[in-house]
Design a protein around this motif. Structure first.
Motif, PDB file in Angstrom:
ATOM      1  N   GLU A   1       0.833  -1.206   0.000  1.00  0.00           N
ATOM      2  CA  GLU A   1       0.000   0.000   0.000  1.00  0.00           C
ATOM      3  C   GLU A   1       0.870   1.259   0.000  1.00  0.00           C
ATOM      4  O   GLU A   1       0.562   2.221  -0.711  1.00  0.00           O
ATOM      5  CB  GLU A   1      -0.943  -0.004   1.210  1.00  0.00           C
ATOM      6  N   ASP A   2       1.960   1.255   0.760  1.00  0.00           N
ATOM      7  CA  ASP A   2       2.879   2.401   0.764  1.00  0.00           C
ATOM      8  C   ASP A   2       3.448   2.626  -0.633  1.00  0.00           C
ATOM      9  O   ASP A   2       3.539   3.758  -1.107  1.00  0.00           O
ATOM     10  CB  ASP A   2       4.036   2.178   1.743  1.00  0.00           C
TER      11      ASP A   2
ATOM     12  N   GLN B   1       2.105   1.703  -3.506  1.00  0.00           N
ATOM     13  CA  GLN B   1       1.040   2.173  -4.391  1.00  0.00           C
ATOM     14  C   GLN B   1       0.742   3.652  -4.172  1.00  0.00           C
ATOM     15  O   GLN B   1       0.471   4.380  -5.126  1.00  0.00           O
ATOM     16  CB  GLN B   1      -0.222   1.328  -4.194  1.00  0.00           C
ATOM     17  N   GLN B   2       0.803   4.105  -2.933  1.00  0.00           N
ATOM     18  CA  GLN B   2       0.560   5.517  -2.647  1.00  0.00           C
ATOM     19  C   GLN B   2       1.698   6.400  -3.151  1.00  0.00           C
ATOM     20  O   GLN B   2       1.472   7.527  -3.571  1.00  0.00           O
ATOM     21  CB  GLN B   2       0.329   5.730  -1.157  1.00  0.00           C
TER      22      GLN B   2
END
Length: 122
Positions: A89-90, A92-93
């Motif tokens: 998620e990190d 992707q952000q």
């Protein structure tokens, strides 16, 4: 191998020189990776030595480059544990618009890190 958070001048010059020569090829490959639903997160591996991460896209000697360039993507990096499951998620952000920026994973003896480089404007 330590990850340096900054892309120092030693790398910036040679990467930029090579990137300008191959940016159209990388942009097209990024588009195809996304269009074919292989991944929403293409990654291009720039390495001085041959690496098994991804598939060879451009050999340095083919185009008189300093760097070999492989094509890969986030899911491959997760499978190789280069991006840990709890960091997806990190990543992707942090990932930038793939139509405007190229995600590079730069590997050299003293350096290994992700770098986002804007594609040259037409």
């Amino acid at each position: 191998m330590q990850n340096d958070p900054e892309l120092n001048g030693k790398y910036l010059g040679t990467i930029t020189k090579d990137f300008v020569q191959v940016s159209d090829t990388l942009k097209e490959a990024s588009y195809l990776i996304r269009k074919r639903d292989i991944s929403k997160y293409p990654i291009f591996v720039f390495s001085k030595e041959v690496t098994k991460i991804g598939g060879l896209l451009i050999a340095a000697e083919e185009r008189q480059l300093d760097w070999n360039i492989n094509a890969s993507y986030l899911e491959d990096f997760v499978g190789r544990k280069l991006v840990l499951e709890d960091k997806i998620e990190d990543f992707q952000q942090a990932y930038r618009d793939a139509d405007e920026y190229c995600c590079l994973f730069v590997i050299d003896r003293d350096f290994m890190n992700f770098v986002f480089v804007p594609y040259p404007e037409d």
